[in-house]
Design a protein around this motif. Structure first.
Motif, mmCIF file in Angstrom:
data_model
loop_
_atom_site.group_PDB
_atom_site.id
_atom_site.type_symbol
_atom_site.label_atom_id
_atom_site.label_comp_id
_atom_site.label_asym_id
_atom_site.label_seq_id
_atom_site.Cartn_x
_atom_site.Cartn_y
_atom_site.Cartn_z
ATOM 1 N N UNK A 38 0.741 -1.148 0.014
ATOM 2 C CA UNK A 38 0.128 -0.043 -0.043
ATOM 3 C C UNK A 38 0.922 1.200 0.049
ATOM 4 N N UNK A 39 0.620 2.380 -0.845
ATOM 5 C CA UNK A 39 1.328 3.383 -0.876
ATOM 6 C C UNK A 39 0.903 4.420 0.393
ATOM 7 N N UNK A 40 2.135 4.913 1.056
ATOM 8 C CA UNK A 40 1.728 5.605 2.301
ATOM 9 C C UNK A 40 1.083 6.902 2.169
ATOM 10 N N UNK A 41 1.333 7.557 0.868
ATOM 11 C CA UNK A 41 0.833 8.690 0.781
ATOM 12 C C UNK A 41 -0.703 8.659 0.040
ATOM 13 N N UNK A 42 -0.859 7.852 -0.898
ATOM 14 C CA UNK A 42 -2.384 8.019 -1.550
ATOM 15 C C UNK A 42 -3.327 6.688 -0.854
ATOM 16 N N UNK A 43 -2.607 5.786 -0.333
ATOM 17 C CA UNK A 43 -3.136 4.402 0.035
ATOM 18 C C UNK A 43 -3.489 3.438 -1.030
ATOM 19 N N UNK A 44 -3.322 3.914 -2.529
ATOM 20 C CA UNK A 44 -3.467 2.749 -3.453
ATOM 21 C C UNK A 44 -2.876 1.562 -3.206
ATOM 22 N N UNK A 45 -3.584 0.388 -3.404
ATOM 23 C CA UNK A 45 -2.757 -1.090 -3.269
ATOM 24 C C UNK A 45 -2.073 -1.095 -4.592
ATOM 25 N N UNK A 46 -0.660 -1.342 -4.609
ATOM 26 C CA UNK A 46 0.136 -1.621 -5.667
ATOM 27 C C UNK A 46 0.389 -3.344 -5.673
ATOM 28 N N UNK A 47 -0.296 -3.656 -6.820
ATOM 29 C CA UNK A 47 -0.495 -5.274 -7.082
ATOM 30 C C UNK A 47 0.614 -5.389 -8.108
ATOM 31 N N UNK A 48 1.567 -6.242 -7.798
ATOM 32 C CA UNK A 48 2.615 -6.767 -8.694
ATOM 33 C C UNK A 48 1.875 -7.559 -10.008
ATOM 34 N N UNK A 49 2.589 -7.244 -11.077
ATOM 35 C CA UNK A 49 2.145 -8.178 -12.312
ATOM 36 C C UNK A 49 2.939 -9.196 -12.372
ATOM 37 N N UNK A 50 4.047 -8.914 -11.978
ATOM 38 C CA UNK A 50 5.251 -10.032 -12.230
ATOM 39 C C UNK A 50 5.412 -10.743 -11.054
ATOM 40 N N UNK A 51 6.853 -10.586 -10.530
ATOM 41 C CA UNK A 51 7.433 -11.430 -9.318
ATOM 42 C C UNK A 51 6.623 -10.965 -8.073
ATOM 43 N N UNK A 52 7.238 -9.465 -7.912
ATOM 44 C CA UNK A 52 6.936 -8.814 -6.775
ATOM 45 C C UNK A 52 6.757 -7.354 -6.779
ATOM 46 N N UNK A 53 6.670 -6.489 -5.902
ATOM 47 C CA UNK A 53 6.637 -5.164 -5.753
ATOM 48 C C UNK A 53 7.867 -4.588 -6.069
ATOM 49 N N UNK A 54 8.809 -5.254 -5.709
ATOM 50 C CA UNK A 54 10.281 -4.579 -5.976
ATOM 51 C C UNK A 54 10.689 -4.841 -7.651
ATOM 52 N N UNK A 55 10.315 -5.938 -8.118
ATOM 53 C CA UNK A 55 10.518 -6.088 -9.464
ATOM 54 C C UNK A 55 9.655 -5.205 -10.481
ATOM 55 N N UNK A 56 8.495 -4.853 -10.073
ATOM 56 C CA UNK A 56 7.540 -4.260 -10.847
ATOM 57 C C UNK A 56 7.688 -2.451 -10.508
ATOM 58 N N UNK A 57 7.850 -2.153 -9.423
ATOM 59 C CA UNK A 57 8.015 -0.720 -8.928
ATOM 60 C C UNK A 57 9.064 -0.247 -8.031
ATOM 61 N N UNK A 58 10.062 -1.029 -7.952
ATOM 62 C CA UNK A 58 11.268 -0.779 -7.293
ATOM 63 C C UNK A 58 12.463 -0.334 -8.208
ATOM 64 N N UNK A 59 13.326 0.207 -7.671
ATOM 65 C CA UNK A 59 14.945 0.769 -8.312
ATOM 66 C C UNK A 59 15.506 -0.577 -8.376
ATOM 67 N N UNK A 60 15.550 -1.434 -7.486
ATOM 68 C CA UNK A 60 16.182 -2.883 -7.398
ATOM 69 C C UNK A 60 15.483 -3.800 -7.268
#
Length: 69
Positions: A38-60
């Motif tokens: 969950x985004x701590x700013x807007x509250x939106x749930x980020x759902x990974x389409x691939x492996x995980x939230x790090x692979x989809x939305x992360x810098x590493x």
């Protein structure tokens, strides 16, 4: 550390919300990374389409051996 020594793997990743753009630094887990966050700013749930939230939305990307990305 000399020039020939390999760099240690990063232990943190910057996850960016795809909706509001808020960025937060998170520690990479040793095991399986979460597929939702969950985004701590807007509250939106980020759902990974691939492996995980790090692979989809992360810098590493995660370090999981099961990651196929």
């Amino acid at each position: 550390m000399t020039a020939s020594d390999p760099k240690p793997a990063p232990s943190r990743s910057i996850i960016q919300c795809p909706l509001c753009g808020f960025k937060v630094t998170e520690r990479l887990p040793a095991g399986k990374a979460p597929s939702t966050a969950d985004c701590v700013a807007c509250g939106k749930a980020m759902q990974a389409r691939g492996c995980c939230v790090f692979c989809d939305f992360g810098s590493v990307r995660c370090r999981a051996a099961s990651c196929s990305l």
